[in-house]
Write a protein that holds these residues in place. Sequence first.
Motif, PDB file in Angstrom:
ATOM      1  N   PHE A 106      83.243  43.182  13.184  1.00  0.00           N
ATOM      2  CA  PHE A 106      84.530  43.123  12.504  1.00  0.00           C
ATOM      3  C   PHE A 106      85.604  43.656  13.446  1.00  0.00           C
ATOM      4  O   PHE A 106      85.304  44.432  14.357  1.00  0.00           O
ATOM      5  N   PRO A 107      86.867  43.276  13.236  1.00  0.00           N
ATOM      6  CA  PRO A 107      87.932  43.872  14.045  1.00  0.00           C
ATOM      7  C   PRO A 107      87.944  45.386  13.883  1.00  0.00           C
ATOM      8  O   PRO A 107      87.861  45.914  12.770  1.00  0.00           O
ATOM      9  N   GLY A 108      88.043  46.083  15.023  1.00  0.00           N
ATOM     10  CA  GLY A 108      88.039  47.541  15.017  1.00  0.00           C
ATOM     11  C   GLY A 108      89.290  48.107  15.650  1.00  0.00           C
ATOM     12  O   GLY A 108      90.407  47.780  15.258  1.00  0.00           O
ATOM     13  N   SER A 109      89.102  48.948  16.660  1.00  0.00           N
ATOM     14  CA  SER A 109      90.210  49.712  17.237  1.00  0.00           C
ATOM     15  C   SER A 109      91.011  48.884  18.236  1.00  0.00           C
ATOM     16  O   SER A 109      90.435  48.238  19.111  1.00  0.00           O
ATOM     17  N   PRO A 110      92.349  48.938  18.153  1.00  0.00           N
ATOM     18  CA  PRO A 110      93.165  48.309  19.198  1.00  0.00           C
ATOM     19  C   PRO A 110      93.172  49.179  20.456  1.00  0.00           C
ATOM     20  O   PRO A 110      93.332  50.393  20.378  1.00  0.00           O
ATOM     21  N   ILE A 111      92.970  48.550  21.588  1.00  0.00           N
ATOM     22  CA  ILE A 111      93.021  49.245  22.882  1.00  0.00           C
ATOM     23  C   ILE A 111      94.087  48.534  23.711  1.00  0.00           C
ATOM     24  O   ILE A 111      93.870  47.439  24.213  1.00  0.00           O
ATOM     25  N   GLY A 112      95.255  49.140  23.801  1.00  0.00           N
ATOM     26  CA  GLY A 112      96.349  48.470  24.482  1.00  0.00           C
ATOM     27  C   GLY A 112      96.987  47.416  23.590  1.00  0.00           C
ATOM     28  O   GLY A 112      96.666  47.294  22.406  1.00  0.00           O
ATOM     29  N   PRO A 113      97.879  46.612  24.152  1.00  0.00           N
ATOM     30  CA  PRO A 113      98.668  45.685  23.336  1.00  0.00           C
ATOM     31  C   PRO A 113      97.915  44.455  22.847  1.00  0.00           C
ATOM     32  O   PRO A 113      98.332  43.829  21.862  1.00  0.00           O
ATOM     33  N   THR A 114      96.805  44.079  23.492  1.00  0.00           N
ATOM     34  CA  THR A 114      96.167  42.796  23.153  1.00  0.00           C
ATOM     35  C   THR A 114      94.695  42.911  22.765  1.00  0.00           C
ATOM     36  O   THR A 114      94.173  42.024  22.100  1.00  0.00           O
ATOM     37  N   LEU A 115      94.014  43.966  23.169  1.00  0.00           N
ATOM     38  CA  LEU A 115      92.572  44.066  22.963  1.00  0.00           C
ATOM     39  C   LEU A 115      92.246  44.775  21.654  1.00  0.00           C
ATOM     40  O   LEU A 115      92.761  45.863  21.390  1.00  0.00           O
ATOM     41  N   VAL A 116      91.398  44.168  20.843  1.00  0.00           N
ATOM     42  CA  VAL A 116      90.881  44.802  19.633  1.00  0.00           C
ATOM     43  C   VAL A 116      89.364  44.848  19.750  1.00  0.00           C
ATOM     44  O   VAL A 116      88.706  43.806  19.871  1.00  0.00           O
ATOM     45  N   GLU A 117      88.812  46.056  19.737  1.00  0.00           N
ATOM     46  CA  GLU A 117      87.373  46.242  19.893  1.00  0.00           C
ATOM     47  C   GLU A 117      86.644  46.001  18.567  1.00  0.00           C
ATOM     48  O   GLU A 117      87.243  45.512  17.596  1.00  0.00           O
ATOM     49  N   ASN A 118      85.357  46.370  18.496  1.00  0.00           N
ATOM     50  CA  ASN A 118      84.525  46.013  17.356  1.00  0.00           C
ATOM     51  C   ASN A 118      84.229  47.186  16.426  1.00  0.00           C
ATOM     52  O   ASN A 118      84.016  48.319  16.875  1.00  0.00           O
ATOM     53  N   GLY A 119      84.190  46.900  15.140  1.00  0.00           N
ATOM     54  CA  GLY A 119      83.437  47.670  14.167  1.00  0.00           C
ATOM     55  C   GLY A 119      82.212  46.846  13.816  1.00  0.00           C
ATOM     56  O   GLY A 119      82.181  45.632  14.065  1.00  0.00           O
ATOM     57  N   TYR A 120      81.190  47.475  13.242  1.00  0.00           N
ATOM     58  CA  TYR A 120      79.949  46.743  12.962  1.00  0.00           C
ATOM     59  C   TYR A 120      79.457  46.997  11.547  1.00  0.00           C
ATOM     60  O   TYR A 120      79.508  48.132  11.038  1.00  0.00           O
ATOM     61  N   LEU A 121      78.947  45.931  10.945  1.00  0.00           N
ATOM     62  CA  LEU A 121      78.217  46.019   9.689  1.00  0.00           C
ATOM     63  C   LEU A 121      76.762  45.703   9.962  1.00  0.00           C
ATOM     64  O   LEU A 121      76.440  44.618  10.471  1.00  0.00           O
ATOM     65  N   LEU A 122      75.875  46.655   9.675  1.00  0.00           N
ATOM     66  CA  LEU A 122      74.437  46.470   9.841  1.00  0.00           C
ATOM     67  C   LEU A 122      73.806  46.318   8.474  1.00  0.00           C
ATOM     68  O   LEU A 122      74.074  47.122   7.571  1.00  0.00           O
ATOM     69  N   LYS A 123      72.958  45.302   8.317  1.00  0.00           N
ATOM     70  CA  LYS A 123      72.283  45.072   7.047  1.00  0.00           C
ATOM     71  C   LYS A 123      70.771  44.993   7.254  1.00  0.00           C
ATOM     72  O   LYS A 123      70.289  44.227   8.089  1.00  0.00           O
ATOM     73  N   GLU A 124      70.048  45.835   6.531  1.00  0.00           N
ATOM     74  CA  GLU A 124      68.591  45.780   6.507  1.00  0.00           C
ATOM     75  C   GLU A 124      68.194  44.619   5.607  1.00  0.00           C
ATOM     76  O   GLU A 124      68.422  44.648   4.391  1.00  0.00           O
ATOM     77  N   LEU A 125      67.601  43.582   6.182  1.00  0.00           N
ATOM     78  CA  LEU A 125      67.392  42.343   5.446  1.00  0.00           C
ATOM     79  C   LEU A 125      66.372  42.485   4.324  1.00  0.00           C
ATOM     80  O   LEU A 125      66.471  41.792   3.305  1.00  0.00           O
ATOM     81  N   ALA A 126      65.405  43.362   4.446  1.00  0.00           N
ATOM     82  CA  ALA A 126      64.392  43.519   3.404  1.00  0.00           C
ATOM     83  C   ALA A 126      64.946  44.151   2.139  1.00  0.00           C
ATOM     84  O   ALA A 126      64.509  43.853   1.027  1.00  0.00           O
ATOM     85  N   SER A 127      65.930  45.043   2.287  1.00  0.00           N
ATOM     86  CA  SER A 127      66.451  45.796   1.143  1.00  0.00           C
ATOM     87  C   SER A 127      67.907  45.480   0.811  1.00  0.00           C
ATOM     88  O   SER A 127      68.389  45.857  -0.262  1.00  0.00           O
TER      89      SER A 127
END
Length: 259
Positions: free
Chosen positions: A118-139
């Motif tokens: 997912f869109p995360g932290s902006p680094i400078g004027p143009t770069l947007v780093e990542n946030g993450y969603l982790l899902k355990e598929l069994a549960s």
Amino acid sequence: MLLTYLDSNSWLIEIGGQRILLDPWLVDTLTFANQDWFFKGYRTQDHPIPENIDLILLSQGLEDHAHPPTLKQLDHNIPVVASPNAAKVVQQLGYTQITVLTHGETFTLNTSVEIKAFPGSPIGPTLVENGYLLKELASNLTIYYEPHGYHSPSLKAVAPIDVVITPLVDLTLPIVGSFIRGGKNALELAQWLQPQVMLPTAAGGDVKFTGFLTKFLQTKGNIEEFRSLLAKNNLSTQVIEAKSGDRIELQLQKKGVGV
């Protein structure tokens, strides 16, 4: 689900039978562009490199997330999932299995854990780093991680999320303002996602900082104040403040449907 806090933004996540090392800074000092005079992080004792790692997950390419001395010591054959900027770091170090995730893309680890960027932290004027969603598929249990407190409204579409790892207090600089955003931002996220558990990251652990920049750093808020904010807003989310090296087994209520 087990979470081990390794200071700063570093976590070992045990989920779906997989061991995921997140934004590891485990050895040596932390500097930016080798400018010790400006900012330097250190600990009294390095963390041992965890064994049997199934995946290294990197949210950003900055040194406090993709820490070169740590990445040099880790086995370069361990698969890596990274933001485009972080991928450049591990490519230069010679890692052999790198998956780049841009916003909205997913990766499935050994048919057990799905990771979505997912869109995360902006680094400078143009770069947007990542946030993450982790899902355990069994549960269908889920974890969301974003280390600077920048949360995309697109997360509302995947609520509720069981566990959130994000800053819960603000770190501020004069003129710049809050560059680590907890407090109201974390409260808004809790209202969106209705998590069972929230854990603070970014500012904790057994680390110390020196250098010119630290003279101007200020902390706004604390964990107890954040717990009070949750209560005032009728949110039952549990806040767990992990200490350095804590390995926490989360007791979560399982969901009947996926995210």
